[in-house]
Design a protein around this motif. Structure first.
Motif, PDB file in Angstrom:
ATOM      1  N   ALA A  63       0.857  -1.188   0.000  1.00 19.49           N
ATOM      2  CA  ALA A  63       0.000   0.000   0.000  1.00 19.49           C
ATOM      3  C   ALA A  63       0.894   1.239   0.000  1.00 19.49           C
ATOM      4  O   ALA A  63       2.072   1.169   0.364  1.00 19.49           O
ATOM      5  N   LYS A  82      -1.246   7.864   1.687  1.00 22.71           N
ATOM      6  CA  LYS A  82      -2.038   8.908   1.029  1.00 22.71           C
ATOM      7  C   LYS A  82      -1.604  10.263   1.551  1.00 22.71           C
ATOM      8  O   LYS A  82      -1.410  10.456   2.760  1.00 22.71           O
ATOM      9  N   HIS A 109      -3.793   5.720   8.702  1.00 21.76           N
ATOM     10  CA  HIS A 109      -3.671   4.632   7.731  1.00 21.76           C
ATOM     11  C   HIS A 109      -3.687   3.289   8.450  1.00 21.76           C
ATOM     12  O   HIS A 109      -3.404   3.202   9.651  1.00 21.76           O
ATOM     13  N   SER A 123     -13.115   1.939 -13.395  1.00 23.26           N
ATOM     14  CA  SER A 123     -13.872   2.004 -12.136  1.00 23.26           C
ATOM     15  C   SER A 123     -13.908   0.617 -11.498  1.00 23.26           C
ATOM     16  O   SER A 123     -13.569  -0.387 -12.129  1.00 23.26           O
ATOM     17  N   TYR A 124     -14.252   0.595 -10.208  1.00 23.69           N
ATOM     18  CA  TYR A 124     -14.415  -0.705  -9.545  1.00 23.69           C
ATOM     19  C   TYR A 124     -15.589  -0.620  -8.586  1.00 23.69           C
ATOM     20  O   TYR A 124     -15.931   0.442  -8.062  1.00 23.69           O
ATOM     21  N   LYS A 156     -15.052  -5.964  -5.532  1.00 23.27           N
ATOM     22  CA  LYS A 156     -13.869  -6.622  -6.098  1.00 23.27           C
ATOM     23  C   LYS A 156     -13.881  -6.643  -7.617  1.00 23.27           C
ATOM     24  O   LYS A 156     -12.936  -7.128  -8.238  1.00 23.27           O
ATOM     25  N   LEU A 188     -10.495  -6.019  -1.978  1.00 23.72           N
ATOM     26  CA  LEU A 188     -10.902  -4.641  -2.236  1.00 23.72           C
ATOM     27  C   LEU A 188      -9.687  -3.708  -2.150  1.00 23.72           C
ATOM     28  O   LEU A 188      -9.559  -2.768  -2.934  1.00 23.72           O
ATOM     29  N   ARG A 189      -8.780  -4.006  -1.195  1.00 25.87           N
ATOM     30  CA  ARG A 189      -7.578  -3.179  -1.037  1.00 25.87           C
ATOM     31  C   ARG A 189      -6.746  -3.178  -2.313  1.00 25.87           C
ATOM     32  O   ARG A 189      -6.143  -2.168  -2.694  1.00 25.87           O
ATOM     33  N   ASN A 200      -7.907  -3.529  -5.407  1.00 26.53           N
ATOM     34  CA  ASN A 200      -8.602  -2.674  -6.383  1.00 26.53           C
ATOM     35  C   ASN A 200      -8.291  -1.195  -6.139  1.00 26.53           C
ATOM     36  O   ASN A 200      -8.104  -0.420  -7.082  1.00 26.53           O
ATOM     37  N   LYS A 201      -8.239  -0.801  -4.863  1.00 25.26           N
ATOM     38  CA  LYS A 201      -7.902   0.588  -4.543  1.00 25.26           C
ATOM     39  C   LYS A 201      -6.492   0.926  -5.022  1.00 25.26           C
ATOM     40  O   LYS A 201      -6.244   1.998  -5.577  1.00 25.26           O
ATOM     41  N   LEU A 212      -6.418   1.248  -8.823  1.00 24.53           N
ATOM     42  CA  LEU A 212      -6.988   2.526  -9.258  1.00 24.53           C
ATOM     43  C   LEU A 212      -6.010   3.681  -9.009  1.00 24.53           C
ATOM     44  O   LEU A 212      -5.863   4.574  -9.852  1.00 24.53           O
ATOM     45  N   GLN A 213      -5.341   3.644  -7.843  1.00 22.52           N
ATOM     46  CA  GLN A 213      -4.319   4.678  -7.548  1.00 22.52           C
ATOM     47  C   GLN A 213      -3.247   4.715  -8.635  1.00 22.52           C
ATOM     48  O   GLN A 213      -2.883   5.784  -9.154  1.00 22.52           O
TER      49      GLN A 213
END
Length: 544
Positions: free
Chosen positions: A36, A39, A47, A228-229, A232, A253-254, A256-257, A260-261
Motif C-alpha cells: 500500500a 495517502k 492509515h 472504475s471498480y 472486487k 478490495l484493497r 482494487n484501490k 486505481l491509484q
C-alpha cells in the motif's frame, strides 16, 4: 509528529534528499501481505499501518518514466531510479537476459569505481560485489573470475563517463526490458480464468500467469475512456464504444484501490508528457542544462590539468632517467681515466727498466769489444794457441754481434714503450675532457629537473568549497548546446548499433557454456521473442 499527514512526512523526506521531481515517488508500506502507499491528504497514523513500532515506510519510485533520459531532470532523481531498478534486476523482479546483465553490471561498476585503471582494479576487485542475478550465474558453467573478466572488458570501454552518465546509460538499457516499471496483480476474468494485470507508464496490459513478458492484450492510456471498480469487480471502458468493456475480479478490495491509484497516477503522467512542460519543470530543465554544461566545462578543465600533470611527470621522469644515464657515463669515464693513469704509470716504469737494460747491454758490448782488441794484440805464437785464439775471437765476435742485436732490439722496445706512454697520456687527457663535459651537463640537468618537478604543484587545483564559479549562458551558448545534443543523439544511434553487436557477440561466446536444463520459463519466452524479432514496444503495439 502525531498530527502529520502523509504529505508532511513525504515532503520532509524529499527536502532531506533535495528532491524536486516528487511526482514519481511515494512512501510504501505492507499490510497483511499487500503493498500500500501512503495517502498525501490523510493523517499518517490514520492509515491501516502495522501496529508494531517503529512503523517502517519505504521511499520508492511509484511511477516510472517512459523515457528516463528526457523525463528525469535532477541527478538525485536519476540516482534513486538507478538504485531501485538495479535492485529489482538483481532480485529478479525484472527479467534481464544474461548478455544485457553483463552490460548493465559494467555500467554499475563505472558508476561506483570511476574510470578503469589496471594498476588499481586488479583481478578479483569485483569478488565481493553483487552485480549479476543469481539466475544468470547458475545458468552457465562459468567461474566468478570468468564473469569478472567479461564485465571488466566492457567496464574498460566506459572511460570518461561520470557517475550520473553511467547511471543514465544503465537506465536507458533497463527501460527497454519487458518487466521494467510494470506492477503485476493477480486477477480473474468473467469466466474465472486466472490472469495477470500489468499497470505501467504506457497503459494496462493483460498477461497469462506463466508469461509476464508478452501481454495478450493492451489498453494504452489514450484509448481508455473510464476505469472504475465496485467491491472486487474492476471495469475498463475503452474509448472506442465498439470495443467490449473489459471486466475482471481481484482478490481483495484493497488491491482494487491500489490498482486505481496506480492507474490515475500513470494516466496523469501520460497526459502531462504530451503537454507543454510546466513553468517549474522548464526552470528545472534549464538549470539542469546549465549544470550539465558547467560540469562538462569543469570536467574538461580537470582533464586538461590532469594531462598537464601527466606530461610534467613524464618530463620529470625522462630528465631523471637522463640524469641517471649521465651519472653512469661519468662513473664509467672516471673508471676509464683511472685505468688510463694506471696503464700510463706501468708503461713509464717498464720503459725505464727497458732503457736501463739497453744501457747495460751496450756496456757489455763495449767490454766485449775491448776484450777482442786485447786478444788480437796478444800474439800467440803456437798454432794451437793461434787456433784457440781464432776460436775465441770468433766466439767474441759472435757474442758482440748478439749483444749488438739485443741492444738494438731493446732500444726499439724502449721507443715503442715511449710511444705507448705518449698515447696513454693522450687518452688520459681525452677522458678528463669528457668528464668535464659530463659534469657541466649534470649540473644543467639538475637545475632543469628541479624546475620541472615543481611544475605540478604550481598548477591550479579545484576546490569546490572555496571557488565560486559563475557562467553566463547566452543564446549562442544555448544554440551550441542544442547542436551538441543533436550530435550526441546521432552518436547514440551509432553506439546502440555497436552495443547490439557486442551483446550478440557475448551471447554467442557464452552460449556454449549454457546449461539448458537450468533455463527458466522466462528465459525460454525471452529467447522465443528474440528469435521472432519482438521487443517490448512493438509487442505492445501489436496487442493494443
Amino acid at each position: 509528529q502525531v498530527k502529520w499527514k502523509g504529505k508532511d512526512l513525504f515532503d520532509l523526506v524529499c527536502r532531506t534528499l533535495g528532491l524536486r521531481e516528487t511526482w514519481f515517488f511515494g512512501l510504501q508500506y505492507t499490510i497483511k501481505d499487500t503493498v500500500a502507499w501512503l495517502k498525501m491528504d490523510k493523517k499518517v497514523l490514520d492509515h491501516d499501518v502495522p501496529t508494531e513500532e517503529p512503523v517502517t515506510f519505504h521511499f520508492l519510485a511509484k511511477f516510472y518514466p517512459e523515457n528516463a533520459e528526457e523525463e528525469l531532470v535532477q541527478e538525485i532523481t536519476q540516482h534513486l531510479f538507478f538504485l531501485q531498478v538495479k535492485k529489482q534486476i538483481l532480485d529478479e523482479k525484472i527479467y534481464c537476459p544474461p548478455e544485457a546483465s553483463v552490460l548493465l553490471a559494467s555500467y554499475a561498476v563505472q558508476a561506483k569505481y570511476g574510470d578503469y585503471d589496471p594498476n588499481v582494479h586488479k583481478r578479483g576487485f569485483l569478488a565481493q560485489e553483487e552485480l549479476l542475478p543469481k539466475r544468470v550465474i547458475n545458468l552457465y558453467q562459468m567461474t566468478p573470475e570468468m564473469w569478472e573478466e567479461r564485465i571488466t572488458a566492457w567496464y574498460a570501454e566506459h572511460r570518461g563517463r561520470a557517475r550520473d552518465e553511467a547511471e543514465m546509460e544503465y537506465l536507458k538499457i533497463a527501460q527497454d526490458l519487458e518487466m521494467y516499471g510494470v506492477n503485476y496483480f493477480a486477477i480473474r476474468n468473467k469466466k474465472g480464468t486466472e490472469l495477470l494485470l500489468g499497470v505501467d507508464a504506457l497503459g494496462l496490459h493483460i498477461y497469462d500467469p506463466d508469461n509476464r513478458l508478452t501481454p495478450k492484450i493492451s489498453f494504452p492510456w489514450n484509448e481508455i475512456r473510464n476505469i472504475s471498480y465496485s467491491d472486487k469487480e474492476f471495469t475498463i471502458k475503452p474509448l472506442d464504444k465498439k470495443i467490449d468493456v473489459f471486466k475482471f475480479n481481484s482478490s481483495k478490495l484493497r488491491v482494487n484501490k491500489l490498482i486505481l491509484q496506480l492507474c490515475i497516477g500513470n494516466h496523469d503522467l501520460f497526459m502531462r508528457r504530451r503537454k507543454a512542460d510546466s513553468l517549474e519543470v522548464q526552470q528545472m530543465k534549464a538549470q539542469a542544462r546549465e549544470e550539465k554544461a558547467r560540469k562538462q566545462m569543469e570536467r574538461q578543465r580537470l582533464a586538461r590539468e590532469k594531462q598537464m600533470r601527466e606530461e610534467a611527470e613524464r618530463t620529470r621522469d625522462e630528465l631523471e632517467r637522463r640524469l641517471m644515464q649521465l651519472k653512469e657515463e661519468a662513473t664509467m669515464a672516471n673508471e676509464a681515466l683511472m685505468r688510463s693513469e694506471e696503464t700510463a704509470d706501468l708503461l713509464a716504469e717498464k720503459a725505464q727498466i727497458t732503457e736501463e737494460e739497453a744501457k747495460l747491454l751496450a756496456q757489455k758490448a763495449a767490454e766485449a769489444e775491448q776484450e777482442m782488441q786485447r786478444i788480437k794484440a796478444t800474439a800467440i805464437r803456437t798454432e794451437e794457441e793461434k787456433r784457440l785464439m781464432e776460436q775465441k775471437v770468433l766466439e767474441a765476435e759472435m757474442l758482440a754481434l748478439k749483444m749488438a742485436e739485443e741492444s738494438e732490439r731493446r732500444a726499439k722496445e724502449a721507443d715503442q714503450l715511449k710511444q705507448d706512454l705518449q698515447e696513454a697520456r693522450e687518452s688520459e687527457r681525452r677522458a678528463k675532457q669528457k668528464l668535464l663535459e659530463i659534469t657541466s651537463k649534470s649540473s644543467y640537468t639538475q637545475s632543469m629537473n628541479s624546475s620541472t618537478t615543481a611544475l605540478p604543484t604550481d598548477l591550479p587545483s579545484f576546490n569546490l568549497i572555496n571557488e565560486s564559479l559563475s557562467f553566463d549562458f547566452k543564446d549562442t551558448d544555448m544554440k551550441r548546446l542544442s547542436m551538441e545534443i543533436e550530435k550526441e543523439k546521432v552518436e547514440y544511434m551509432e553506439k546502440s548499433k555497436h552495443l547490439q553487436e557486442q551483446l550478440n557477440e557475448l551471447k554467442t561466446e557464452i552460449e556454449a557454456l549454457k546449461l539448458k536444463e537450468r533455463e527458466t520459463a522466462l528465459d525460454i519466452l525471452h529467447n522465443e521473442n528474440s528469435s521472432r524479432g519482438n521487443s517490448k514496444h512493438n509487442t505492445i503495439k501489436k496487442v493494443s
